[in-house]
Design an enzyme around this catalytic site. Structure first.
Site, PDB file in Angstrom:
ATOM      1  N   HIS A  96       0.826  -1.230   0.000  1.00 13.75           N
ATOM      2  CA  HIS A  96       0.000   0.000   0.000  1.00 13.75           C
ATOM      3  C   HIS A  96       0.848   1.264   0.000  1.00 13.75           C
ATOM      4  CE1 HIS A  96      -3.670   2.148   0.063  1.00 13.75           C
ATOM      5  NE2 HIS A  96      -4.391   1.257   0.738  1.00 13.75           N
ATOM      6  N   ASP A 113      -2.542   1.855  -4.609  1.00 14.88           N
ATOM      7  CA  ASP A 113      -3.812   1.739  -3.898  1.00 14.88           C
ATOM      8  C   ASP A 113      -4.565   0.490  -4.316  1.00 14.88           C
ATOM      9  OD1 ASP A 113      -3.331   4.093  -2.663  1.00 14.88           O
ATOM     10  OD2 ASP A 113      -4.538   5.271  -4.054  1.00 14.88           O
TER      11      ASP A 113
END
Lengths: 326, 415, 363
Positions: free
Chosen positions: B391, B395
């Site tokens: 992350h 995304d």
């Protein structure tokens, strides 16, 4: 006969019993041999038979081994079940051609099975000399189309003679004449067959003695109490076909093998067993395959000579001891 | 300790193939060492007798440190009485090594203070030794002239089982995370734990890598279900497994989504143009996995991929991979579905930003819609693709789109 | 030696002239046809041999056709035969199909032995014939054994065995003759005296003609013109009646001549030309042809018919496959649970078997 137990018979009586049982059950069974009728057989195996079954089924033949086997073949292909007796196994050589060329090859070539049984009183140990002591099983193991069996106990002798007669192929039945009256055992009454498979005569795991015929008893005696080892004795019982599964299983368990032949060493049944083990049991061997056999000499007559030739209890024991120590 | 790989600074001795006093030929394997990249056999730099072993098995030393000394002026067959206080190497009694173990004695006498003996092992002893992974050289012989009998080796095996010494596991590169947890013990009364043992070197290495990855990356996992009917058809036609076909689709998706074909190291984000595909390969041991790298995988067809993967796997299992073959991956593919599991949470291999996990293909009833919009139930081979992604670098939406791209490629696959 | 206490089954020694052993014209033509078929088949097979289609050796009975055809013609369906390599005619009389014989010679799967044995080393058990072994007189004992079984079971059947002049020197000849004589068995011994055993003439084979020695075994020996099919039939018929009536065995010497070599590889240089020419004039097919032609039979048409039959047989045989190599190790032993296989009845084309006359009834 004791109630609840089987009667005790000698090896010879067991063979008689088997022959008699099959003669009664199957009218096609015909016994042929020299002196087997009126005289009851040279060893009295067929004593009393002619009285029960008559001259047509207990045939005193001319002195003609080739004739006995050849006519038996003819009788068999028209529906009889002849059981030929060679008076001594040694004389089978006179009928050799009929066995291996006529009887053995008929099915393969012509599709015509030949149901004959040839009984060979074989083996030595009683000063029989070169022509009354032979163990010629290897000649017949080597000829395609013939089965060869060699029981060592009274119970097996009866069961195997019955099975041999019922087998639709030529069967050479090695009956060891030195066991005739020496070996006794429980023999079930009535009709039964012993399968053509080996038998474990004694369980064990340190070493296995593989043998057949009279040598089974010698092997049991030789390994009864040997350096606290647990020695298996495998009684082959059938030489052709060999019970390969039983042989290899014994090798897997014991890993050390002594093979005993009463017959002359070169190309005896034990040589085939050894080859089988070397090829298919190699990874289970913990030592060389050892053979004990009579040397390649005619079996001599005089007791010290004969004893020196036939595998003795001591010779078998010593071979086992050496291999155990290996 | 040799330098194996540009970035390697240290190594660990895994196994000594020669013991103190043994004769060794030039280029003959003398030891096996492990780095965090690979494990390799070390060929002897010279012929001679091993007279000193300086680094024990399990010890890690820096590159350049002396591991052992070989007396090059010695002659084979000379008696010696060197002490055997160097740790024994457990020789895996693989059949290929047996003749080597048995052949070397004629040149070098075996143990000190024992009469030289011609050590031969009967077929059954060799078989039992092989089956139980035992070195027959270790077995005391009670037969004539010290011959090792079946009974001897069986007794040794039984002894081993009872005393269970520490095993030196073969090293791994990256551990498979999919091994089942050991059963919890059940019992009544106060629980008496068994004696614990330190983790093997390999285990420690892997653990460190895993831990580092978990601590570094912000790992998330997204899954998608894919219908692999066309893949199944194609693989039968091409006579390859499904894996290279799915890999081909994944590579195609990577070309469209290069952000997943990237490294992240200390905030430096590197997007690669070529796809160096790391493919997890089991080494054949219970829990051995290595990830050789297919360079420029974007240039390969599925058949080419299959061939390359097969060759790398073969070399991996034969311990023939070079250090360069296990580094430089830009994306990793793992496929532990052979055991039937359907989903997993793979761990990203640093410094990559993603890893794709292909689990078992299972036949399921699914809803299919035909051209007129009518729904029906069909049986289809389905697989769940799992993507663990960092992350910090991307995304969830991108991850999902990437997976959808793979799905679309797989479900419309045409040879 | 203990003597057998078998009750002797004595029967009248039937004189030959009271035998209703007559042959109809159909029988006579049948004899000729069978001989023609034998000769034509063997010639065709010789061609195939020369073309390399027949492996191994090739034997024929050229010039001796009357022996096996005449003798087999006298055998009932229930009788059993052991014949040898120059007796192809007997197999034909008993019903073996010509194409299967050619397949047999060529070692094909459809041959009677399926390729297991070659040339005339076959016996189709479905026709009541036991296949020969190469140790020729061995089969005399097998036939004796079959006769022994018939007698023991009280059946009205007999066995026939053919052998050559050479066979009489071997022990099995003596054992069979002796056994059959001492047990008075219903077996017919047909000695095909074709003057030579390979290259050995009879005067080097025995000091006294076996025919003269038959009586020393306890039964008669008769000498017959082996090149006269009808004489052969007659003698065999007589012997058969004798056997069925409990008279025991008969030795029939079929005097003939081997007109080709021992086998195809033998050029017969050892045979004096004059002898050869003398026998050429006595060809059995020529003689039988003359006989039936005198009754208006179109022999040429018959020959054409036979030739066509053989051609068709050759075409069938040539189209057949060779045996599968994997089958080479099969059928060494008969399984316990398989059906029993015994010799079956063969064809018995003699007209006398169709009419129900005593002693000649076919089953």
């Amino acid at each position: 006969m004791t109630e609840g137990r089987n009667p005790i018979l000698t090896y010879l009586q067991a063979i008689s019993d088997g022959l008699r049982s099959e003669m009664r059950e199957d009218e096609r069974v015909l016994l042929m041999g020299q002196d087997i009728g009126v005289f009851g057989g040279a060893f009295k195996v067929t004593d009393g038979f002619i009285e029960e079954f008559g001259v047509d089924r207990v045939m005193d033949t001319p002195l003609a081994e080739s004739g006995i086997v050849g006519t038996a073949v003819g009788a068999a292909v028209v529906g009889m079940r002849p059981v030929c007796e060679m008076q001594f196994a040694d004389f089978v050589s006179c009928g050799f051609d009929q066995i291996i060329n006529v009887a053995a090859k008929m099915l393969y070539r012509q599709g015509l099975p030949v149901n004959i049984t040839v009984r060979l009183p074989s083996g030595g140990g009683f000063s029989g000399g070169p022509f009354h002591s032979q163990n010629p099983e290897a000649w017949f193991m080597h000829s395609p189309g013939i089965k060869v069996v060699a029981p060592s106990t009274a119970q097996d002798a009866k069961g195997m003679i019955i099975a041999s007669i019922r087998d639709p192929n030529p069967v050479v039945f090695m009956e060891h004449k030195n066991l005739y009256r020496r070996i006794k055992g429980e023999v079930p009454e009535g009709s039964y067959e012993t399968p053509f498979k080996a038998r474990v005569a004694r369980e064990g795991s340190d070493l296995v003695v593989i043998t057949y015929g009279a040598m089974v008893h010698r092997a049991l005696e030789a390994t009864e109490d040997l350096d606290d080892a647990e020695i298996m004795v495998l009684d082959l019982r059938t030489l052709k076909p060999l019970d390969e599964q039983a042989i290899l299983a014994a090798v897997r368990t014991c890993s050390k093998v002594v093979i005993v032949d009463e017959a002359n060493e070169t190309c005896a049944a034990g040589a085939q067993v050894a080859a089988l083990i070397a090829e298919h049991g190699f990874e289970d061997l913990d030592g060389p395959i050892v053979r004990v056999a009579s040397p390649d000499v005619p079996i001599p007559f005089s007791p010290p000579l004969e004893e020196a030739v036939l595998p003795s209890v001591d010779r078998v024991r010593e071979a086992c001891r050496q291999l155990l120590e290996y | 300790m040799p330098q194996m790989g540009v970035s390697v600074v240290e190594g660990t001795v895994i196994e000594w193939r020669k013991r103190l006093g043994d004769w060794v030929e030039s280029d003959e394997t003398i030891a096996e060492v492990s780095t965090d990249k690979i494990d390799t056999e070390i060929p002897s730099p010279a012929a001679g007798r091993v007279v000193e072993i300086l680094v024990d098995v399990g010890t890690t030393v820096e590159v350049g440190v002396t591991l052992a000394r070989i007396a090059t002026d010695a002659r084979p067959g000379e008696p010696h009485d060197a002490e055997r206080d160097a740790p024994q190497a457990q020789v895996a009694a693989a059949p290929a090594q047996e003749p080597a173990a048995a052949a070397s004695p004629p040149k070098a006498p075996a143990a000190p203070a024992q009469p030289p003996r011609n050590r031969r092992y009967s077929p059954v002893v060799q078989r039992i030794a092989r089956e139980h992974d035992v070195d027959p050289n270790e077995v005391q012989g009670s037969g004539r002239d010290g011959r090792v009998s079946k009974r001897d080796v069986m007794a040794y095996v039984e002894n081993q089982r009872l005393s269970a010494p520490a095993q030196n596991d073969p090293p791994l590169h990256i551990e498979s995370p999919y091994r089942a947890d050991p059963d919890p013990g059940t019992g009544d009364g106060p629980y008496v734990p068994p004696e614990g043992r330190p983790l093997s070197r390999m285990r420690q290495l892997i653990g460190q890598n895993m831990h580092r990855s978990q601590q570094t990356a912000a790992t998330c996992t997204t899954w998608i279900e894919v219908d692999v009917s066309r893949i199944e058809l194609a693989r039968k036609q091409k006579n390859i497994t499904a894996m290279p076909l799915i890999a081909r689709c994944a590579i195609g998706a990577l070309v469209e989504f290069p952000q997943l074909n990237a490294w992240l190291e200390d905030d430096i984000h590197t997007v690669h143009e070529q796809v160096n595909l790391g493919v997890a390969v089991t080494l054949g041991d219970d829990d051995g996995l290595i990830v050789p790298v297919v360079r420029s995988a974007q240039d390969l067809s599925p058949e080419g991929l299959a061939r390359r993967i097969r060759e790398l796997a073969r070399r991996a299992r034969a311990r023939q991979l070079t250090p360069d073959e296990v580094q430089g991956a830009t994306f990793t593919l793992t496929n532990p579905g052979q055991f039937g599991s359907i989903m997993a949470t793979p761990v990203i291999s640093q410094p990559q930003v993603a890893i794709l996990d292909v689990e078992a293909i299972t036949k399921r009833p699914v809803v299919v819609t035909d051209a007129f919009g009518a729904d029906a139930i069909a049986i289809r081979p389905m697989v769940i693709l799992g993507l663990s992604w960092d992350h910090r670098a991307l995304d969830g939406a991108l991850a999902a789109r990437f997976l959808a791209n793979i799905k679309q490629r797989v479900e419309s696959y045409e040879s | 030696m203990a003597t057998s206490s078998t009750a002797a089954r004595t029967g009248p020694n039937t004189p030959s002239d009271s035998l209703p052993a007559h042959l109809t014209l159909d029988d006579r033509v049948g004899l000729l046809r069978a001989m023609l078929l034998m000769r034509t088949l063997e010639e065709r097979a010789m061609n195939l041999y020369r073309q390399g289609k027949v492996p191994g050796s090739f034997y024929d009975g050229f010039g001796q056709e009357a022996v096996s055809v005449g003798a087999a013609w006298a055998m009932a369906a229930v009788d059993r035969l052991c014949v040898l390599h120059r007796d192809l005619g007997a197999h034909l009389v008993r019903g073996v199909q010509p194409d299967r014989i050619l397949s047999q010679y060529m070692g094909r799967e459809d041959g009677i032995t399926g390729g297991r044995d070659g040339n005339v080393h076959f016996g189709d058990y479905r026709t009541g014939c036991v296949g020969m072994v190469s140790m020729l007189p061995d089969m005399m004992l097998v036939a004796t054994g079959m006769a022994m079984a018939f007698k023991l079971r009280g059946e009205q059947r007999c066995a026939l065995t053919c052998f050559g002049d050479g066979s009489t020197s071997r022990g099995d000849f003596h054992e069979a003759m002796n056994w059959a004589g001492v047990q008075k068995l219903p077996v017919i011994f047909v000695l095909e005296n074709n003057q030579f055993a390979y290259s050995t003439p009879t005067h080097q084979q025995y000091a006294v003609n076996p025919i003269e020695r038959a009586q020393t075994y306890g039964f008669p020996g008769v000498s017959v013109d082996g090149n006269d099919a009808e004489a052969m039939f007659e003698a065999t018929s007589v012997a058969r009646v004798r056997a069925l009536e409990g008279g025991g065995p008969t030795l029939i010497e079929a005097v003939t001549m081997r007109m080709h070599g021992h086998a195809a590889h033998d050029d017969m240089k050892y045979v004096p030309k004059a002898l050869f020419e003398e026998w050429r004039k006595k060809d059995p097919i020529d003689r039988q042809s003359a006989r039936v032609a005198a009754h208006g039979v179109d022999v040429e048409a018959l020959k054409t018919e036979v030739r066509d039959q053989v051609e068709q047989a050759a075409a069938t045989a040539l189209a057949g496959p060779m045996p599968e190599p994997e089958s080479a190790t099969e059928r060494v032993f008969h399984p316990r649970d398989a059906d029993e296989i015994l010799l079956e009845d063969g064809a018995a084309p003699w007209s006398g078997f169709v009419t129900s006359s005593e002693g000649h009834r076919s089953r």
